[in-house]
Design an enzyme around this catalytic site. Structure first.
Site, PDB file in Angstrom:
ATOM      1  CG  LEU A 185       9.337 -16.949  -3.718  1.00 11.18           C
ATOM      2  CD1 LEU A 185       9.379 -17.021  -2.197  1.00 11.18           C
ATOM      3  CD2 LEU A 185       9.657 -15.529  -4.190  1.00 11.18           C
TER       4      LEU A 185
ATOM      5  CG  HIS B 254      -0.622   2.045  -9.225  1.00 14.27           C
ATOM      6  ND1 HIS B 254      -0.806   1.731  -7.896  1.00 14.27           N
ATOM      7  CD2 HIS B 254      -1.709   2.782  -9.587  1.00 14.27           C
ATOM      8  CE1 HIS B 254      -1.968   2.256  -7.478  1.00 14.27           C
ATOM      9  NE2 HIS B 254      -2.523   2.900  -8.483  1.00 14.27           N
TER      10      HIS B 254
ATOM     11  CG  ASP C 119      -2.078   0.964   1.077  1.00 13.13           C
ATOM     12  OD1 ASP C 119      -2.373   1.392  -0.061  1.00 13.13           O
ATOM     13  OD2 ASP C 119      -2.688   1.316   2.107  1.00 13.13           O
TER      14      ASP C 119
HETATM   15  C1  IPE Z   1      -5.563  -2.827  -0.232  1.00 16.32           C
HETATM   16  O1  IPE Z   1      -5.167  -1.505  -0.397  1.00 16.32           O
HETATM   17  C2  IPE Z   1      -5.444  -3.567  -1.504  1.00 16.32           C
HETATM   18  C3  IPE Z   1      -4.120  -3.623  -2.123  1.00 16.32           C
HETATM   19  C4  IPE Z   1      -2.987  -3.209  -1.643  1.00 16.32           C
HETATM   20  C5  IPE Z   1      -4.103  -4.257  -3.389  1.00 16.32           C
HETATM   21  P1  IPE Z   1      -6.202  -0.304  -0.429  1.00 16.32           P
HETATM   22  O2  IPE Z   1      -5.379   0.929  -0.429  1.00 16.32           O
HETATM   23  O3  IPE Z   1      -7.159  -0.478  -1.541  1.00 16.32           O
HETATM   24  O4  IPE Z   1      -6.945  -0.487   0.967  1.00 16.32           O
HETATM   25  P2  IPE Z   1      -7.976   0.473   1.727  1.00 16.32           P
HETATM   26  O5  IPE Z   1      -9.228   0.508   0.929  1.00 16.32           O
HETATM   27  O6  IPE Z   1      -7.340   1.813   1.877  1.00 16.32           O
HETATM   28  O7  IPE Z   1      -8.170  -0.186   3.055  1.00 16.32           O
HETATM   29  C1  IPE Z   2      -1.785   0.149  -3.332  1.00 18.08           C
HETATM   30  O1  IPE Z   2      -1.503   1.505  -3.360  1.00 18.08           O
HETATM   31  C2  IPE Z   2      -1.958  -0.428  -4.720  1.00 18.08           C
HETATM   32  C3  IPE Z   2      -3.343  -0.829  -5.034  1.00 18.08           C
HETATM   33  C4  IPE Z   2      -4.345  -0.822  -4.229  1.00 18.08           C
HETATM   34  C5  IPE Z   2      -3.563  -1.281  -6.384  1.00 18.08           C
HETATM   35  P1  IPE Z   2      -2.679   2.570  -3.336  1.00 18.08           P
HETATM   36  O2  IPE Z   2      -3.055   2.889  -4.736  1.00 18.08           O
HETATM   37  O3  IPE Z   2      -3.763   2.129  -2.456  1.00 18.08           O
HETATM   38  O4  IPE Z   2      -1.912   3.821  -2.697  1.00 18.08           O
HETATM   39  P2  IPE Z   2      -2.512   4.866  -1.685  1.00 18.08           P
HETATM   40  O5  IPE Z   2      -3.021   4.113  -0.509  1.00 18.08           O
HETATM   41  O6  IPE Z   2      -3.598   5.601  -2.403  1.00 18.08           O
HETATM   42  O7  IPE Z   2      -1.348   5.730  -1.350  1.00 18.08           O
HETATM   43 MG    MG Z   3      -4.139   2.416  -0.460  1.00 15.35          MG
END
Ligand code: IPE
Ligand code: IPE
Ligand code: MG
Length: 257
Positions: free
Chosen positions: A135, A41, A24
């Site tokens: 792995l 990303h 995240d």
């Molecule tokens: C959770 O991250 C899913 C992934 C990392 C793929 P999100 O950023 O979508 O989670 P919430 O919604 O903030 O909890």
């Molecule tokens: C996690 O990073 C990746 C996915 C959920 C695909 P986020 O896109 O949730 O990044 P933040 O939380 O907005 O910084």
């Molecule tokens: Mg996020």
């Protein structure tokens, strides 16, 4: 920095066998740089590469990465589309290298919702690496812990309808056997980057006794050193599984005697 090998000084039995990560913070990483979220990303894919590599070096058996949750469809259409494209190109670009390094790639989640081309790519990558014994890399895509338990329950009910199982015979193992990753030991270590302290519908059953590690570091900044710090934190913990601390010490002494 990135190529440096780590001497962690952790005995093999103290290392996690299975690590699960919520990757995240990509969006915020990009926003901090005045870049479109998608740039985060993309940068995150580099982190995946280095974490996969270090996991292999450390002899970790399985790594499970949350790439796209069943709730992530709620994001703007454009971001979802770009994420699909990135998933596709990353698979195309990386699968040969993964194969060469003996990685067994698997994708868990409800794949039926993905574009056909991506589904085909995923199937091909999984078959290509199926015979590898390095792995085990599980990518959770359109995955949700509640979805997982629901589909497991459906399979159990089906076994009952077919007369292979009775209601009295249902136990925890009957459910566990039908979940994603049923062939692996449950994650020993759960890591979430990006500062949020929640599970976000990741592996809810399988994380029941995992050690949880949260860091504010955003996923694109989660380098080898950060991963090593998480593994060291894990190695320093006492896992009790309901026992007392003294019982665990006695068991460990017994093993070393
Ligand atoms: C959770 O991250 C899913 C992934 C990392 C793929 P999100 O950023 O979508 O989670 P919430 O919604 O903030 O909890
Ligand atoms: C996690 O990073 C990746 C996915 C959920 C695909 P986020 O896109 O949730 O990044 P933040 O939380 O907005 O910084
Ligand atoms: Mg996020």
């Amino acid at each position: 920095m990135s190529m440096q090998t780590f001497k962690l000084d952790i005995p093999q039995e103290k290392l996690p066998r299975h690590v699960a990560i919520i990757m995240d913070g990509n969006g915020r990483w990009a926003e901090q740089r005045n870049l479109p979220r998608f740039a985060g990303h993309k940068a995150g894919v580099e982190t995946v590469r280095s974490v996969v590599q270090l996991s292999g070096e450390l002899g970790i058996e399985a790594l499970t990465l949350f790439a796209f949750s069943s709730e992530n469809w709620r994001r703007p259409k454009k971001e979802v589309g770009l994420l699909m494209e990135l998933f596709l190109t990353a698979l195309e670009r990386e699968v040969n290298k993964l194969h060469e390094s003996g990685v067994k790639l698997r994708v868990i989640g409800d794949l039926s919702e993905f574009p056909k081309k991506l589904q085909k790519r995923i199937q091909d990558s999984m078959s290509m690496t199926a015979g590898n014994n390095g792995l085990i890399l599980n990518i959770a895509a359109n995955y949700g812990g509640k979805w997982d338990i629901t589909q497991a329950v459906k399979k159990v009910v089906q076994q009952i309808q077919e007369g292979d199982l009775t209601v009295d015979q249902i136990d925890e193992q009957s459910i566990a056997d039908n979940l994603a990753l049923s062939d692996l030991s449950e994650p020993d270590l759960f890591i979430r980057t990006g500062g949020e302290q929640r599970i976000s519908n990741f592996l809810i059953w399988q994380l029941a006794y995992s050690e949880l590690y949260f860091t504010r570091v955003l996923w694109p900044d989660f380098d080898r050193e950060e991963f090593a710090t998480a593994v060291k934190s894990f190695a320093s913990r006492q896992r009790r599984f309901g026992h007392t601390g003294n019982q665990i010490l006695e068991m460990e002494q017994g093993k070393n005697a």
